[in-house]
Design a protein around this motif. Structure first.
Motif, mmCIF file in Angstrom:
data_model
loop_
_atom_site.group_PDB
_atom_site.id
_atom_site.type_symbol
_atom_site.label_atom_id
_atom_site.label_comp_id
_atom_site.label_asym_id
_atom_site.label_seq_id
_atom_site.Cartn_x
_atom_site.Cartn_y
_atom_site.Cartn_z
ATOM 1 N N SER A 65 0.854 -1.186 0.000
ATOM 2 C CA SER A 65 0.000 0.000 0.000
ATOM 3 C C SER A 65 0.889 1.234 0.000
ATOM 4 C CB SER A 65 -0.887 0.053 1.247
ATOM 5 O OG SER A 65 -1.837 -0.974 1.229
ATOM 6 N N VAL A 66 0.491 2.222 -0.777
ATOM 7 C CA VAL A 66 1.166 3.516 -0.799
ATOM 8 C C VAL A 66 0.084 4.556 -0.525
ATOM 9 C CG1 VAL A 66 2.518 5.147 -2.165
ATOM 10 C CG2 VAL A 66 2.875 2.681 -2.454
ATOM 11 N N ILE A 67 0.259 5.300 0.571
ATOM 12 C CA ILE A 67 -0.785 6.207 1.046
ATOM 13 C C ILE A 67 -0.190 7.595 1.221
ATOM 14 C CG2 ILE A 67 -2.542 6.603 2.816
ATOM 15 C CD1 ILE A 67 -1.873 3.523 3.571
ATOM 16 N N LYS A 68 -0.793 8.570 0.554
ATOM 17 C CA LYS A 68 -0.309 9.944 0.635
ATOM 18 C C LYS A 68 -1.276 10.764 1.480
ATOM 19 C CE LYS A 68 -0.268 12.358 -3.184
ATOM 20 N NZ LYS A 68 0.058 12.982 -4.469
ATOM 21 N N TYR A 69 -0.695 11.587 2.366
ATOM 22 C CA TYR A 69 -1.453 12.459 3.268
ATOM 23 C C TYR A 69 -1.012 13.901 3.050
ATOM 24 C CZ TYR A 69 -1.625 8.014 5.883
ATOM 25 O OH TYR A 69 -1.772 6.705 6.265
ATOM 26 N N VAL A 114 4.135 10.443 2.685
ATOM 27 C CA VAL A 114 3.772 9.188 2.038
ATOM 28 C C VAL A 114 4.149 8.043 2.964
ATOM 29 C CG1 VAL A 114 4.130 7.684 0.046
ATOM 30 C CG2 VAL A 114 4.120 10.177 -0.253
ATOM 31 N N GLU A 115 3.205 7.141 3.140
ATOM 32 C CA GLU A 115 3.417 5.918 3.908
ATOM 33 C C GLU A 115 3.517 4.775 2.906
ATOM 34 O OE1 GLU A 115 1.080 3.237 7.257
ATOM 35 O OE2 GLU A 115 0.065 4.933 6.315
ATOM 36 N N THR A 158 -7.076 10.662 1.948
ATOM 37 C CA THR A 158 -5.785 10.188 1.460
ATOM 38 C C THR A 158 -5.837 10.018 -0.050
ATOM 39 O OG1 THR A 158 -6.360 7.846 1.644
ATOM 40 C CG2 THR A 158 -5.366 8.894 3.594
ATOM 41 N N ASP A 159 -4.670 9.890 -0.630
ATOM 42 C CA ASP A 159 -4.532 9.501 -2.032
ATOM 43 C C ASP A 159 -3.750 8.198 -1.978
ATOM 44 O OD1 ASP A 159 -4.376 9.401 -4.784
ATOM 45 O OD2 ASP A 159 -2.859 10.973 -4.945
ATOM 46 N N ALA A 160 -4.405 7.091 -2.231
ATOM 47 C CA ALA A 160 -3.778 5.797 -1.954
ATOM 48 C C ALA A 160 -4.014 4.791 -3.080
ATOM 49 C CB ALA A 160 -4.345 5.231 -0.654
ATOM 50 N N THR A 166 -3.109 0.282 -3.747
ATOM 51 C CA THR A 166 -2.598 -0.972 -3.201
ATOM 52 C C THR A 166 -2.503 -2.007 -4.310
ATOM 53 O OG1 THR A 166 -4.811 -1.754 -2.646
ATOM 54 C CG2 THR A 166 -3.621 -0.579 -0.928
#
Length: 99
Positions: A5-9, A47-48, A85-87, A89
């Motif tokens: 998963s790539v999650i942008k905050y 970004v996570e 978020t903008d994510a 997976t």
């Protein structure tokens, strides 16, 4: 199969330090349950990047993750369609399996 998963905050202006504290809590909360790293973009967004051993593990941890997201909701600007978020997976590609 590994699942990523790539999650942008996007924290609101002036809320960055408090949001980083929230990311620290998130990292501690999932320590040993998943591999996770964080980066800060030049835009001020964070970004996570998360790796799970399987999609099943991701689904097991989803409620905890959403509870955390609710706890930092007031610190975040919205993306398109009011998303927090903008994510994205997906499964990790195994090129050796294609041989």
């Amino acid at each position: 199969m590994k699942f990523w998963s790539v999650i942008k905050y996007k924290p609101k202006e002036g809320c960055e330090a408090e949001f980083v504290d929230g990311l620290k809590r998130l990292k501690e909360m999932f320590e040993g349950k998943r591999v996770q790293n964080f980066i800060q973009l030049g835009s001020g967004e964070f970004v996570e990047i998360v790796c799970y051993d399987s999609m099943d593990i991701m689904l097991e941890l989803q409620v905890e993750g959403l509870t955390w997201l609710d706890s930092v909701d007031r610190l975040l600007e919205r993306y398109e369609e009011e998303n927090r978020t903008d994510a994205f997976t997906g499964n990790e590609l195994d090129f050796h399996a294609c041989l």
